[in-house]
Motif scaffolding. Structure first.
Motif, PDB file in Angstrom:
ATOM      1  N   SER A  73       0.808  -0.965   0.143  1.00 13.58           N
ATOM      2  CA  SER A  73       0.085  -0.139  -0.117  1.00 13.58           C
ATOM      3  C   SER A  73       0.758   1.179   0.105  1.00 13.58           C
ATOM      4  CB  SER A  73      -1.043  -0.127   1.246  1.00 13.58           C
ATOM      5  OG  SER A  73      -1.803   1.030   1.143  1.00 13.58           O
ATOM      6  N   MET A  74       0.148   2.500   0.028  1.00 15.02           N
ATOM      7  CA  MET A  74       1.034   3.763   0.059  1.00 15.02           C
ATOM      8  C   MET A  74       0.404   4.640   1.059  1.00 15.02           C
ATOM      9  SD  MET A  74       2.062   5.142  -3.460  1.00 15.02           S
ATOM     10  CE  MET A  74       0.358   4.435  -4.309  1.00 15.02           C
ATOM     11  N   CYS A  75       1.278   4.976   1.963  1.00 12.53           N
ATOM     12  CA  CYS A  75       0.702   5.946   3.247  1.00 12.53           C
ATOM     13  C   CYS A  75       0.474   7.268   2.780  1.00 12.53           C
ATOM     14  CB  CYS A  75       1.812   5.860   4.241  1.00 12.53           C
ATOM     15  SG  CYS A  75       3.087   7.201   3.767  1.00 12.53           S
ATOM     16  N   GLU A  76      -0.622   7.622   3.318  1.00 10.80           N
ATOM     17  CA  GLU A  76      -1.487   8.907   2.828  1.00 10.80           C
ATOM     18  C   GLU A  76      -0.688  10.037   3.132  1.00 10.80           C
ATOM     19  OE1 GLU A  76      -5.316   8.620   4.071  1.00 10.80           O
ATOM     20  OE2 GLU A  76      -4.676   9.770   6.021  1.00 10.80           O
ATOM     21  N   HIS A  77       0.506  10.148   4.080  1.00 14.01           N
ATOM     22  CA  HIS A  77       1.090  10.971   4.547  1.00 14.01           C
ATOM     23  C   HIS A  77       2.400  11.753   3.660  1.00 14.01           C
ATOM     24  CE1 HIS A  77      -0.743   9.840   8.662  1.00 14.01           C
ATOM     25  NE2 HIS A  77      -1.368  10.804   8.147  1.00 14.01           N
ATOM     26  N   HIS A  78       2.848  10.577   3.000  1.00 12.12           N
ATOM     27  CA  HIS A  78       4.153  10.812   2.280  1.00 12.12           C
ATOM     28  C   HIS A  78       4.104  10.285   0.782  1.00 12.12           C
ATOM     29  CE1 HIS A  78       5.367  10.684   6.685  1.00 12.12           C
ATOM     30  NE2 HIS A  78       6.020  11.559   6.129  1.00 12.12           N
ATOM     31  N   LEU A  79       2.877   9.377   0.314  1.00 10.42           N
ATOM     32  CA  LEU A  79       2.724   8.844  -0.649  1.00 10.42           C
ATOM     33  C   LEU A  79       4.004   7.694  -0.825  1.00 10.42           C
ATOM     34  CD1 LEU A  79       1.234  11.381  -3.056  1.00 10.42           C
ATOM     35  CD2 LEU A  79      -0.019  10.231  -1.329  1.00 10.42           C
ATOM     36  N   LEU A  80       4.406   7.110   0.326  1.00 11.48           N
ATOM     37  CA  LEU A  80       5.441   6.119   0.017  1.00 11.48           C
ATOM     38  C   LEU A  80       4.945   4.964   0.217  1.00 11.48           C
ATOM     39  CD1 LEU A  80       8.395   8.037   1.650  1.00 11.48           C
ATOM     40  CD2 LEU A  80       8.369   7.479  -0.635  1.00 11.48           C
ATOM     41  N   PRO A  81       5.668   3.834  -0.251  1.00  4.53           N
ATOM     42  CA  PRO A  81       4.891   2.639   0.141  1.00  4.53           C
ATOM     43  C   PRO A  81       5.071   1.983   1.512  1.00  4.53           C
ATOM     44  CG  PRO A  81       6.645   2.431  -1.684  1.00  4.53           C
ATOM     45  CD  PRO A  81       6.741   3.714  -0.982  1.00  4.53           C
ATOM     46  N   PHE A  82       3.919   1.117   2.019  1.00  7.44           N
ATOM     47  CA  PHE A  82       4.348   0.531   3.003  1.00  7.44           C
ATOM     48  C   PHE A  82       4.080  -1.058   2.840  1.00  7.44           C
ATOM     49  CE2 PHE A  82      -0.114  -0.001   4.943  1.00  7.44           C
ATOM     50  CZ  PHE A  82      -0.634   1.101   4.501  1.00  7.44           C
ATOM     51  N   VAL A  83       4.660  -2.144   3.191  1.00  7.94           N
ATOM     52  CA  VAL A  83       4.587  -3.357   2.726  1.00  7.94           C
ATOM     53  C   VAL A  83       4.472  -4.248   3.670  1.00  7.94           C
ATOM     54  CG1 VAL A  83       5.653  -2.910   0.471  1.00  7.94           C
ATOM     55  CG2 VAL A  83       7.101  -3.857   2.295  1.00  7.94           C
ATOM     56  N   GLY A  84       3.849  -5.205   3.526  1.00 11.64           N
ATOM     57  CA  GLY A  84       3.835  -6.025   4.789  1.00 11.64           C
ATOM     58  C   GLY A  84       2.752  -7.436   4.450  1.00 11.64           C
ATOM     59  N   ARG A  85       2.081  -7.907   5.640  1.00 12.14           N
ATOM     60  CA  ARG A  85       1.204  -8.983   5.591  1.00 12.14           C
ATOM     61  C   ARG A  85       0.030  -8.836   6.317  1.00 12.14           C
ATOM     62  NH1 ARG A  85       3.883 -13.519   3.476  1.00 12.14           N
ATOM     63  NH2 ARG A  85       6.039 -13.067   3.316  1.00 12.14           N
ATOM     64  N   ALA A  86      -1.272  -9.427   6.031  1.00 11.20           N
ATOM     65  CA  ALA A  86      -2.411  -9.054   6.639  1.00 11.20           C
ATOM     66  C   ALA A  86      -2.827 -10.737   6.944  1.00 11.20           C
ATOM     67  CB  ALA A  86      -3.476  -8.769   5.670  1.00 11.20           C
ATOM     68  N   HIS A  87      -3.348 -10.734   8.029  1.00 12.00           N
ATOM     69  CA  HIS A  87      -3.999 -12.072   8.611  1.00 12.00           C
ATOM     70  C   HIS A  87      -5.366 -11.729   8.905  1.00 12.00           C
ATOM     71  CE1 HIS A  87       0.220 -12.735   8.923  1.00 12.00           C
ATOM     72  NE2 HIS A  87       0.358 -11.915   9.884  1.00 12.00           N
ATOM     73  N   ILE A  88      -6.301 -12.535   8.510  1.00 13.29           N
ATOM     74  CA  ILE A  88      -7.785 -12.488   8.578  1.00 13.29           C
ATOM     75  C   ILE A  88      -8.380 -13.689   9.284  1.00 13.29           C
ATOM     76  CG2 ILE A  88     -10.099 -11.799   7.222  1.00 13.29           C
ATOM     77  CD1 ILE A  88      -8.526 -10.765   5.149  1.00 13.29           C
ATOM     78  N   ALA A  89      -8.958 -13.542  10.158  1.00 15.43           N
ATOM     79  CA  ALA A  89      -9.782 -14.816  10.681  1.00 15.43           C
ATOM     80  C   ALA A  89     -11.103 -14.157  10.988  1.00 15.43           C
ATOM     81  CB  ALA A  89      -9.161 -15.098  12.175  1.00 15.43           C
ATOM     82  N   TYR A  90     -12.131 -15.343  10.644  1.00 19.53           N
ATOM     83  CA  TYR A  90     -13.400 -14.995  10.999  1.00 19.53           C
ATOM     84  C   TYR A  90     -14.202 -16.123  11.372  1.00 19.53           C
ATOM     85  CZ  TYR A  90     -15.173 -16.959   6.352  1.00 19.53           C
ATOM     86  OH  TYR A  90     -15.317 -17.782   5.168  1.00 19.53           O
ATOM     87  N   ILE A  91     -15.336 -16.184  11.951  1.00 22.25           N
ATOM     88  CA  ILE A  91     -16.181 -17.335  12.411  1.00 22.25           C
ATOM     89  C   ILE A  91     -17.513 -17.188  11.483  1.00 22.25           C
ATOM     90  CG2 ILE A  91     -17.633 -18.461  14.333  1.00 22.25           C
ATOM     91  CD1 ILE A  91     -15.258 -17.717  16.204  1.00 22.25           C
ATOM     92  N   PRO A  92     -17.660 -18.036  10.669  1.00 24.06           N
ATOM     93  CA  PRO A  92     -18.934 -18.021   9.929  1.00 24.06           C
ATOM     94  C   PRO A  92     -20.269 -18.188  10.652  1.00 24.06           C
ATOM     95  CG  PRO A  92     -16.906 -19.790   8.965  1.00 24.06           C
ATOM     96  CD  PRO A  92     -16.908 -19.275  10.464  1.00 24.06           C
ATOM     97  N   ASN A  93     -21.242 -17.660   9.929  1.00 21.07           N
ATOM     98  CA  ASN A  93     -22.550 -17.511  10.432  1.00 21.07           C
ATOM     99  C   ASN A  93     -23.507 -18.087   9.347  1.00 21.07           C
ATOM    100  OD1 ASN A  93     -24.824 -17.335  12.187  1.00 21.07           O
ATOM    101  ND2 ASN A  93     -24.849 -14.963  11.987  1.00 21.07           N
ATOM    102  N   GLY A  94     -23.370 -19.285   8.824  1.00 24.90           N
ATOM    103  CA  GLY A  94     -24.013 -19.812   7.792  1.00 24.90           C
ATOM    104  C   GLY A  94     -23.413 -19.309   6.270  1.00 24.90           C
ATOM    105  N   LYS A  95     -22.585 -18.428   6.248  1.00 24.57           N
ATOM    106  CA  LYS A  95     -21.977 -18.116   4.916  1.00 24.57           C
ATOM    107  C   LYS A  95     -20.435 -17.922   5.112  1.00 24.57           C
ATOM    108  CE  LYS A  95     -24.696 -14.290   4.239  1.00 24.57           C
ATOM    109  NZ  LYS A  95     -24.949 -13.253   3.589  1.00 24.57           N
ATOM    110  N   VAL A  96     -19.714 -18.791   3.868  1.00 22.33           N
ATOM    111  CA  VAL A  96     -18.247 -18.526   3.816  1.00 22.33           C
ATOM    112  C   VAL A  96     -18.040 -17.784   2.517  1.00 22.33           C
ATOM    113  CG1 VAL A  96     -17.693 -20.376   5.291  1.00 22.33           C
ATOM    114  CG2 VAL A  96     -18.002 -20.756   2.838  1.00 22.33           C
ATOM    115  N   LEU A  97     -16.695 -17.210   2.426  1.00 20.48           N
ATOM    116  CA  LEU A  97     -16.447 -16.529   1.338  1.00 20.48           C
ATOM    117  C   LEU A  97     -15.277 -17.208   0.582  1.00 20.48           C
ATOM    118  CD1 LEU A  97     -16.629 -13.813  -0.147  1.00 20.48           C
ATOM    119  CD2 LEU A  97     -14.814 -12.930   1.096  1.00 20.48           C
TER     120      LEU A  97
END
Ligand code: ZN
Length: 184
Positions: A73-97
């Protein structure tokens, strides 16, 4: 948009004291404009575009974890990149993606000018909105070029943000299960 970006990059090249007609820079405004269009294409997408037809019914109600989604992504303060990793967890309620859709959600919000805190929140909210999950947890770890290449020049610091929604917020056991899984 392309022409406007192109002439803006031309001005930047001139402003820093370069010769915009120098051979190596001749096509740079065009290339830079194209790159910037790509890196900001999230502005021209909506959640329904990226999750299209990939929500499925399911009886599963155990935690689903998608770990190590690459993030640029790019930071909105300097328009320079930031790079990394995202971890997403969820507990379904009848629907999965569908699995690939999580990466597309991350990309859609990352390809905008961002601050990491807001990006984390938008991803969590999107997963909740699309799946109606009982709970969602998102952790992002990223390195910011505006810290590494300029300013304090701290090359090894990493920023970690987290957002917990639903039972990830209310129930310490669920939240801890998520955070423990991330340590492996
Ligand atoms: Zn910055």
């Amino acid at each position: 948009m392309h022409e406007e970006l192109k002439s803006s990059f031309q001005q930047i090249i001139t402003a820093v004291g370069e010769d915009k007609d120098r051979e190596g820079l001749l096509d740079t405004p065009k290339r830079a404009a194209k790159a910037m269009e790509y890196l900001t294409q999230g502005y021209r997408q909506e959640l329904s575009d990226v999750t299209n037809n990939a929500v499925f019914s399911s009886d599963a109600d155990d935690m689903v974890l998608i770990q190590d989604i690459e993030l640029y992504s790019m930071c909105e303060h300097h328009l320079l990149p930031f790079v990394g990793r995202a971890h997403i967890a969820y507990i379904p309620n009848g629907k999965v993606l569908g699995l690939s859709k999580f990466a597309r959600i991350v990309d859609m919000y990352a390809r905008r000018f961002q601050i990491q805190e807001q990006l984390t929140h938008q991803i969590a909210q999107a997963v909740e909105d699309v799946t109606g999950a009982r709970g969602v947890g998102v952790v992002i770890e990223a390195k910011h070029m505006c810290m590494m290449m300029r300013g304090v020049e701290k090359q090894n610091s990493q920023m970690r943000t987290s957002v917990m929604l639903g039972n990830f917020r209310e129930d310490a056991k669920t939240r801890n299960e998520f955070l423990q899984l991330l340590k492996r």
